[in-house]
Write a protein that holds these residues in place. Sequence first.
Motif, PDB file in Angstrom:
ATOM      1  N   PRO A   1       0.787  -1.243   0.000  1.00  0.00           N
ATOM      2  CA  PRO A   1       0.000   0.000   0.000  1.00  0.00           C
ATOM      3  C   PRO A   1       0.815   1.287   0.000  1.00  0.00           C
TER       4      PRO A   1
ATOM      5  N   GLU B   1      -7.344  -2.833   3.537  1.00  0.00           N
ATOM      6  CA  GLU B   1      -7.283  -3.667   4.738  1.00  0.00           C
ATOM      7  C   GLU B   1      -8.181  -4.903   4.604  1.00  0.00           C
TER       8      GLU B   1
ATOM      9  N   ASP C   1      -7.975   3.123   2.507  1.00  0.00           N
ATOM     10  CA  ASP C   1      -7.262   2.246   3.456  1.00  0.00           C
ATOM     11  C   ASP C   1      -8.168   1.102   3.904  1.00  0.00           C
TER      12      ASP C   1
END
Length: 325
Positions: A85, A307, A303
């Motif tokens: 990421p 995740e 995010d």
Amino acid sequence: MNLEKGFLEKKIDPSLDLFKEILHLKKTKNAIILAHYYQNADIQDIADYIGDSLGLAQQAEKTKADIILFAGVHFMAETAKILNPKTKVLIPDLKAGCSLADSCPPNEFAAFKASHPNHVVLTYINCTADIKVLSDVIVTSTNAVQIVESFPKDQKIIFAPDKNLGAYINKITGRNMVLWNGSCMVHEIFSLEKLIKLKAQYPKALILAHPECEAPILEYADFIGSTTAILNYSKTSDSKEFNVLTESGIIHQKQKASPNKTFIPAPPNNSCACNDCPYMKLNTLEKIYIALKYEQPELLMSDELIEKARKPIVKMLELSAKFGL
Ligand code: 13P
Ligand code: SF4
């Protein structure tokens, strides 16, 4: 930036040595180019790594580069971003999608999953991040059989989105996975009738097929495997001629590895002579040059999505490492 209409591509000075410019940009920006086997030959020749979906995910996870230029399609670049990421991921053309990923809309898949309680969800990597969120383990054509077999025989399984790959795995493992009704437009279009004629024309040629092809084609094939598996097979086989039933970009690496062998792209059931993926072929050297120069288009994800989508991919990488893949 008006990338949509190829505005910048047209403005590139035709005397520019794109290979030299791209190599320079890669070096100064600490960027790497990851390319799928289905890319055009010139892109494969400038890539730092060429591979199938599993190999590309493994490379994306471990690279220390600041930029990954992903010469493939959107779900592959998304997977790279999910696994790494902090790295900037560039994709030469954001329209490089995938008919197979498109065949599995998240809302419909969530309802399908809800209607099959107590099923483990195994999903082919050719799907969007939203589908990965709904999955327990991701698979690729390289590791799918081993991952399916790692579950107890009586484990109920949903397999998505490719019905052809799913049916093939059901056949060779004796499982009865529930299949999502999706498919790849490139692998589904091969014509058995034309293949039989091709076999008559080249009787000694072995037929190598990707498991995304339909069952009658797979039944006719001499070898079935992922892009890497069929590349390796053609390298080590004593045969000198092969009919190739997957996207024709792979022939570049086959020919490089075995210059004295003949590779014949199998024809689809339309008027084309070989079978190109229209999404993969949206990428060009010009677009790669522009993407590296302006660091756009960048693949961006929240995010939260990263995740959630990460877990089933990491599970796949762990299982692959366990199987030595
Ligand atoms: P693999 O590269 O994993 O064999 O998948 C083929 C494919 O269709 C990629 O889009
Ligand atoms: Fe998707 Fe098929 Fe193209 Fe692969 S070859 S990117 S599965 S449409």
